[in-house]
Design a protein around this motif. Structure first.
Motif, PDB file in Angstrom:
ATOM      1  N   THR A   1       1.276  -1.665   0.269  1.00  0.00           N
ATOM      2  CA  THR A   1      -0.272   0.102  -0.397  1.00  0.00           C
ATOM      3  C   THR A   1       0.943   1.131  -0.175  1.00  0.00           C
ATOM      4  OG1 THR A   1      -1.620  -1.510   1.214  1.00  0.00           O
ATOM      5  CG2 THR A   1      -2.227   0.940   0.964  1.00  0.00           C
ATOM      6  N   SER A   2       2.069   1.419   1.187  1.00  0.00           N
ATOM      7  CA  SER A   2       1.877   2.386   1.215  1.00  0.00           C
ATOM      8  C   SER A   2       3.914   2.853  -0.246  1.00  0.00           C
ATOM      9  CB  SER A   2       3.298   2.629   2.221  1.00  0.00           C
ATOM     10  OG  SER A   2       2.618   2.731   3.746  1.00  0.00           O
ATOM     11  N   SER A   3       4.408   1.662  -0.519  1.00  0.00           N
ATOM     12  CA  SER A   3       5.189   1.250  -1.826  1.00  0.00           C
ATOM     13  C   SER A   3       4.994   2.129  -3.111  1.00  0.00           C
ATOM     14  CB  SER A   3       5.511   0.265  -2.463  1.00  0.00           C
ATOM     15  OG  SER A   3       6.696  -0.360  -1.120  1.00  0.00           O
TER      16      SER A   3
ATOM     17  N   LEU B   1      -3.785  10.623   0.248  1.00  0.00           N
ATOM     18  CA  LEU B   1      -3.649   9.191   1.947  1.00  0.00           C
ATOM     19  C   LEU B   1      -3.366   8.397   1.672  1.00  0.00           C
ATOM     20  CD1 LEU B   1      -6.750  10.748   3.413  1.00  0.00           C
ATOM     21  CD2 LEU B   1      -4.871  11.795   3.292  1.00  0.00           C
ATOM     22  N   ASP B   2      -2.414   8.077   2.409  1.00  0.00           N
ATOM     23  CA  ASP B   2      -1.961   6.466   3.086  1.00  0.00           C
ATOM     24  C   ASP B   2      -2.803   6.364   4.030  1.00  0.00           C
ATOM     25  OD1 ASP B   2      -0.981   3.893   3.397  1.00  0.00           O
ATOM     26  OD2 ASP B   2       0.940   4.346   3.434  1.00  0.00           O
ATOM     27  N   ILE B   3      -4.207   5.278   3.813  1.00  0.00           N
ATOM     28  CA  ILE B   3      -4.423   4.780   5.498  1.00  0.00           C
ATOM     29  C   ILE B   3      -3.884   3.995   6.353  1.00  0.00           C
ATOM     30  CG2 ILE B   3      -6.993   4.492   5.564  1.00  0.00           C
ATOM     31  CD1 ILE B   3      -7.787   7.079   3.972  1.00  0.00           C
TER      32      ILE B   3
ATOM     33  N   GLY C   1       4.476   5.813  10.316  1.00  0.00           N
ATOM     34  CA  GLY C   1       4.242   5.506   8.891  1.00  0.00           C
ATOM     35  C   GLY C   1       5.478   4.890   8.226  1.00  0.00           C
ATOM     36  N   SER C   2       5.518   5.046   7.288  1.00  0.00           N
ATOM     37  CA  SER C   2       6.013   4.726   6.330  1.00  0.00           C
ATOM     38  C   SER C   2       6.992   5.255   5.232  1.00  0.00           C
ATOM     39  CB  SER C   2       6.137   2.692   5.890  1.00  0.00           C
ATOM     40  OG  SER C   2       5.081   2.901   5.474  1.00  0.00           O
ATOM     41  N   ILE C   3       5.591   6.197   4.418  1.00  0.00           N
ATOM     42  CA  ILE C   3       6.435   7.505   3.258  1.00  0.00           C
ATOM     43  C   ILE C   3       7.132   7.896   3.600  1.00  0.00           C
ATOM     44  CG2 ILE C   3       5.172   7.943   1.956  1.00  0.00           C
ATOM     45  CD1 ILE C   3       3.267   6.177   1.478  1.00  0.00           C
TER      46      ILE C   3
END
Ligand SMILES: Nc1ncnc2c1ncn2[C@@H]1O[C@H](COP(=O)(O)OP(=O)(O)O)[C@@H](O)[C@H]1O
Ligand SMILES: [Mg+2]
Length: 394
Positions: A156-158, A264-266, A186-188
């Motif tokens: 998802t984040s990638s 948005l990264d949820i 978070g990871s972004i």
């Protein structure tokens, strides 16, 4: 509407300051009152063109406040808009029965609702003729694209970071912001290589009057190669626990007012915070990996979302072969989740993790890879679709 006078009544000083700022940006003259009694005095003395009030007073009942304004010739016909911190239907009904024109609940959708209420209050008086283009433009909210999945580790984040990068690449004139809402960590920021201190937690700690659209445009980092601006997520679980959740709605609203694309990264969280954002989204990017358990779980998540009024036309499902070559095919996956998959990303082996570790977008690191072509195509398709859906809504 320029030149009209708005009385803002809110016992909460921060909230009052935020609204006053917002109204000044819209070129209204602003009067303020911090209590019900003070508000009556100002309203009868200065006769504002509209009263915007939070109906929760410590010195007076909401109904009494509204009735007093309605009973005085000076304010009998003044538009009264309640912008309330209380979502209870009973209070809404009481306020409307007492003579309030509108009752809007303070939430992430409130600012858009407020704009519409103002248009109604001022009888659709041409905004366009009077308002400078820059101000007008800020009235159309940016397109909201959310990324979510039923399980962690599905990419998802990638995909969120890489697709947002391609959206900006293809629309260089557009303002694009990515917000990492994944908690507790978070990871972004890690993917794009941002190490600064401005993140969701620190931004939510600032007074809401400060975190307006201009603030984010000015302050948010634009990591090398990625082109978009980033509001990073919580840097560690400790910070995540300190997040002022109630500020997220205002922050997203401020971003929507100033950016063209808000991505948005949820992650995998379906919560009181994320659900309203998913409901508001122009496009919901649902990331599915090819293993049976994730696909089944995605079916369950989708059933829940559909029950919350989310329509499948807003869903852009992506099958990501994050876990390897094995797993179900696209058709098998579609049969289980019950709606079409729009695009499939191939398994990239360790290349994906390598690009992430080097903080490079896939299209930069592997420009000739099939995955890069798919990134470009789906970014373009997502933008097209989001715009179409928005046009249909209005
Ligand atoms: N198509 C793919 N091929 C190979 N590895 C992938 C692919 N998609 C994602 N990955 C890897 O899977 C791992 C988890 O990805 P991440 O984006 O953090 O998932 P999530 O946000 O859903 O938890 C990362 O190491 C990422 O590089
Ligand atoms: Mg993630």
């Amino acid at each position: 509407m320029i030149g009209k006078t708005i009385l803002i009544v809110d016992e909460n000083q921060t909230s009052r300051a935020f609204l006053s700022n917002l109204m000044r940006e819209k070129r209204f003259n602003v009067l303020e009152a911090g209590s019900g009694k003070e508000a009556l005095i100002v309203a009868w003395r200065d006769e504002p063109d509209l009263v915007l009030f939070d109906p929760i007073f410590s010195d007076m009942r909401d109904i009494e406040f509204i009735q007093k304004l309605r009973q005085s010739a000076r304010t009998a016909r003044t538009p009264l808009i309640a912008l309330s911190s209380d979502p209870a239907p009973a209070r809404r009904e009481a306020c409307l029965n007492a003579g309030a024109n509108e009752y809007i609940v303070k939430s992430s959708g409130a600012l858009a609702a407020l704009d519409e209420a103002f248009d109604r209050a001022f009888g659709g008086e041409a905004v366009s003729a009077e308002v400078p283009e820059s101000v007008q433009k800020s009235r159309e909210n940016g397109l909201l694209i959310v990324f979510l999945s039923a399980k962690g580790g599905t990419g998802t984040s990638s995909l969120c970071a890489n697709l947002a990068m391609n959206i900006k690449d293809q629309n260089p004139e557009a303002r694009v912001v990515v917000v990492d809402l994944v908690l507790p960590i978070g990871s972004i920021a890690q993917i794009v290589g941002y190490e600064g201190n401005l993140n969701l937690v620190t931004a939510a700690d600032l007074p809401s009057a400060q975190t307006n659209g201009d603030y984010f445009l000015r302050e948010l980092p634009e990591p090398d190669l990625w082109k978009f601006q980033l509001l990073a997520g919580s840097p560690d679980p400790q910070h995540g626990n300190n997040l002022k959740f109630e500020r997220i709605g205002q922050i997203v609203d401020a971003l929507r007012a100033s950016y063209d694309f808000i991505v948005l990264d949820i992650g995998r969280s379906l919560s009181r915070i994320s659900l309203p954002l998913i409901q508001q989204a122009d496009l919901i990017s649902l990331i599915v990996s090819t293993d049976l358990s994730t696909i089944k779980l995605t079916g369950t998540v989708w059933e829940y979302l559909a029950g919350q009024g989310i329509e499948d036309q807003n869903v852009y499902a992506i099958l990501n072969r994050a876990v390897g070559l094995e797993g179900l095919t696209k058709t098998e996956a579609e049969d289980i989740i019950g709606f079409p998959i729009r695009t499939t990303f191939p398994y990239m082996g360790s290349n994906f993790a390598l690009a992430n570790n080097l903080n490079q977008p896939i299209v930069t690191k592997y420009p000739k890879d099939t995955a890069s072509i798919i990134f470009k195509e789906s970014a373009a398709e997502m933008v097209r679709l989001a715009r179409q859906l928005r046009a249909r809504k209005s």
